[in-house]
Every structure is written in C-alpha cells, then in structure tokens.
Design a protein around this motif. Structure first.
Motif, PDB file in Angstrom:
ATOM      1  N   GLY A 227       2.209  44.009  37.992  1.00 25.85           N
ATOM      2  CA  GLY A 227       2.627  44.978  38.999  1.00 25.85           C
ATOM      3  C   GLY A 227       1.535  45.406  39.946  1.00 25.85           C
ATOM      4  N   TRP A 228       0.274  45.125  39.604  1.00 24.33           N
ATOM      5  CA  TRP A 228      -0.814  45.460  40.510  1.00 24.33           C
ATOM      6  C   TRP A 228      -0.736  44.660  41.806  1.00 24.33           C
ATOM      7  CZ3 TRP A 228      -5.137  48.777  40.251  1.00 24.33           C
ATOM      8  CH2 TRP A 228      -5.101  49.653  39.169  1.00 24.33           C
ATOM      9  N   VAL A 229      -0.120  43.497  41.770  1.00 21.73           N
ATOM     10  CA  VAL A 229       0.025  42.715  42.997  1.00 21.73           C
ATOM     11  C   VAL A 229       0.925  43.468  43.980  1.00 21.73           C
ATOM     12  CG1 VAL A 229       0.880  40.556  43.981  1.00 21.73           C
ATOM     13  CG2 VAL A 229      -0.422  40.522  41.841  1.00 21.73           C
ATOM     14  N   LYS A 230       2.076  43.892  43.517  1.00 17.50           N
ATOM     15  CA  LYS A 230       2.989  44.672  44.369  1.00 17.50           C
ATOM     16  C   LYS A 230       2.310  45.963  44.827  1.00 17.50           C
ATOM     17  CE  LYS A 230       7.485  46.980  44.335  1.00 17.50           C
ATOM     18  NZ  LYS A 230       8.687  47.253  43.521  1.00 17.50           N
ATOM     19  N   LEU A 231       1.648  46.652  43.899  1.00 13.01           N
ATOM     20  CA  LEU A 231       0.942  47.887  44.239  1.00 13.01           C
ATOM     21  C   LEU A 231      -0.090  47.631  45.331  1.00 13.01           C
ATOM     22  CD1 LEU A 231       0.368  50.900  43.483  1.00 13.01           C
ATOM     23  CD2 LEU A 231      -1.365  49.999  41.912  1.00 13.01           C
ATOM     24  N   GLY A 232      -0.836  46.562  45.178  1.00 11.94           N
ATOM     25  CA  GLY A 232      -1.862  46.237  46.164  1.00 11.94           C
ATOM     26  C   GLY A 232      -1.292  45.917  47.536  1.00 11.94           C
ATOM     27  N   PHE A 233      -0.166  45.243  47.563  1.00 11.38           N
ATOM     28  CA  PHE A 233       0.413  44.839  48.840  1.00 11.38           C
ATOM     29  C   PHE A 233       1.191  45.960  49.528  1.00 11.38           C
ATOM     30  CE2 PHE A 233       0.627  39.943  48.097  1.00 11.38           C
ATOM     31  CZ  PHE A 233      -0.747  39.892  48.117  1.00 11.38           C
ATOM     32  N   THR A 234       1.617  46.954  48.782  1.00 12.73           N
ATOM     33  CA  THR A 234       2.484  47.995  49.353  1.00 12.73           C
ATOM     34  C   THR A 234       1.783  49.335  49.540  1.00 12.73           C
ATOM     35  OG1 THR A 234       3.332  48.612  47.170  1.00 12.73           O
ATOM     36  CG2 THR A 234       4.582  46.945  48.418  1.00 12.73           C
ATOM     37  N   THR A 235       0.503  49.425  49.173  1.00 11.06           N
ATOM     38  CA  THR A 235      -0.242  50.676  49.331  1.00 11.06           C
ATOM     39  C   THR A 235      -1.618  50.392  49.916  1.00 11.06           C
ATOM     40  OG1 THR A 235      -1.282  50.602  47.137  1.00 11.06           O
ATOM     41  CG2 THR A 235       0.914  51.639  47.275  1.00 11.06           C
ATOM     42  N   GLU A 236      -2.296  51.464  50.318  1.00  7.28           N
ATOM     43  CA  GLU A 236      -3.675  51.347  50.794  1.00  7.28           C
ATOM     44  C   GLU A 236      -4.662  51.588  49.671  1.00  7.28           C
ATOM     45  OE1 GLU A 236      -4.154  53.963  54.119  1.00  7.28           O
ATOM     46  OE2 GLU A 236      -2.628  52.923  55.291  1.00  7.28           O
TER      47      GLU A 236
ATOM     48  N   GLY B 265      -8.231  41.456  46.340  1.00  3.33           N
ATOM     49  CA  GLY B 265      -8.947  41.864  45.140  1.00  3.33           C
ATOM     50  C   GLY B 265      -8.022  42.433  44.079  1.00  3.33           C
ATOM     51  N   THR B 266      -6.934  43.076  44.506  1.00  2.00           N
ATOM     52  CA  THR B 266      -5.978  43.584  43.514  1.00  2.00           C
ATOM     53  C   THR B 266      -5.252  42.427  42.829  1.00  2.00           C
ATOM     54  OG1 THR B 266      -4.137  43.887  45.075  1.00  2.00           O
ATOM     55  CG2 THR B 266      -5.623  45.768  44.747  1.00  2.00           C
ATOM     56  N   VAL B 267      -5.019  41.338  43.564  1.00  2.00           N
ATOM     57  CA  VAL B 267      -4.409  40.155  42.946  1.00  2.00           C
ATOM     58  C   VAL B 267      -5.375  39.602  41.900  1.00  2.00           C
ATOM     59  CG1 VAL B 267      -3.500  37.832  43.304  1.00  2.00           C
ATOM     60  CG2 VAL B 267      -3.081  39.604  45.017  1.00  2.00           C
ATOM     61  N   ARG B 268      -6.639  39.450  42.276  1.00  8.16           N
ATOM     62  CA  ARG B 268      -7.641  38.934  41.344  1.00  8.16           C
ATOM     63  C   ARG B 268      -7.782  39.862  40.145  1.00  8.16           C
ATOM     64  NH1 ARG B 268      -8.416  35.274  39.128  1.00  8.16           N
ATOM     65  NH2 ARG B 268      -8.372  34.077  41.036  1.00  8.16           N
ATOM     66  N   ALA B 269      -7.787  41.173  40.374  1.00  6.01           N
ATOM     67  CA  ALA B 269      -7.906  42.136  39.272  1.00  6.01           C
ATOM     68  C   ALA B 269      -6.713  42.037  38.335  1.00  6.01           C
ATOM     69  CB  ALA B 269      -8.041  43.553  39.822  1.00  6.01           C
TER      70      ALA B 269
END
Length: 165
Positions: free
Chosen positions: A53-62, A125-129
């Motif tokens: 879910g961090w991928v979605k979080l990363g793409f939809t937030t700052e 970076g959120t995808v990598r994390a």
C-alpha cells in the motif's frame, strides 16, 4: 523498459514470494513473539501485508506525517483475512503503478512525524521502500516461522524444507 516497468516486474515477483510466506502463518500463533521487544506474528504479518500500500500512498500524497495521521494497523484475526488484506493492498497499488509514468517517480515525497523528518525522498523512493521493507520483514517472518517449526517456502530458490533437509 521504463523504470515503472522495472518496478512492476519486481513488485509482481516479490508479491508471489510474499503470498507464499504469508500463507504459512498458523492461525493459532498470531499472538506469539520470539522476544518481549519483538513484534507479534500478527503485527509483523499484518505489516508485511500492508506494505504494498505504500505505492498507492506514495503516488496519491505528498508525504506522510505520523503526527497528523497516527499509525493504526488493520485488525487481522487469521491467515485468510491476512491474505485477503495483502491481495487488496497489492492490487490497489499495482494499478497505480501500472498507470504511472516515469515522471511521477521523481516527484518529492516526505516521511515525517511532525517537525521530525524521517526521509525526504521521491515517490519512486516509496516504491523502493515498499519493496525493500517487504523483503526485510518477510525474512524476519521466516525466522519467526522457523522458530515455530513451520516449514518455510523458498524465496529465490528452494528452502531447506522444500529440499527435505
């Protein structure tokens, strides 16, 4: 091949391994922990299931500010629920990744707790994390399961259990 394509391939490959590992969590061991400072099996497995879910979080937030959005884990009671939760977070985020282009990966993203900055990175970076943390915690779960005498599935090749060792 774009950077998004590379991430998608890795996201799918790691999901298959994660799915196998999560499926081994015994329903009667969710409250077990190997040490008083360790997470319980429930906490660890649920964290692994939420990490895509961090991928979605990363793409939809700052960014994410834990002071404004305190962390609260999903309530998981058994392995069926765990796998359903993993499949939901994986599918939701995979769609965001599949629809992305490389330019979004370079947009800044910040992880913080109020004024304390944990990471100033990028959406890529959120995808990598997400991937790195999944791999890290999945290995940790493997140790927990080994200590519980649960046969471990292979990750990047067969496990000792699969080889009958």
């Amino acid at each position: 091949m774009t950077r998004v394509d590379i991430f998608l391939k890795e996201f799918d490959e790691e999901a298959a391994i994660t799915r196998k590992m999560l499926s081994r969590v015994p329903d009667d061991k969710y409250d077990w922990k190997p040490h008083r400072k360790s997470m319980s099996v429930r906490e660890l497995a649920t964290h692994i299931a939420e990490l895509p879910g961090w991928v979605k979080l990363g793409f939809t937030t700052e960014g994410l500010d834990f002071a404004a959005n305190p962390y609260q884990q999903e309530a998981i009671g058994n392995t069926k629920e765990l796998l359903e939760y993993f499949e939901k977070t994986f599918a939701d985020s995979r769609q965001y990744l599949a629809d992305a282009d490389d330019e979004i990966l370079d947009i800044p993203w910040v992880l913080r707790n109020g004024e304390q900055i944990y990471d100033e990175g990028t959406k890529g970076g959120t995808v990598r994390a997400s991937l790195s943390q999944t791999i890290h915690h999945r290995a940790q779960l493997g140790v927990f399961l080994r200590l519980l005498n649960v046969p471990i599935p292979g990750s990047y090749g067969p496990s000792a259990d699969e080889l009958g060792l």
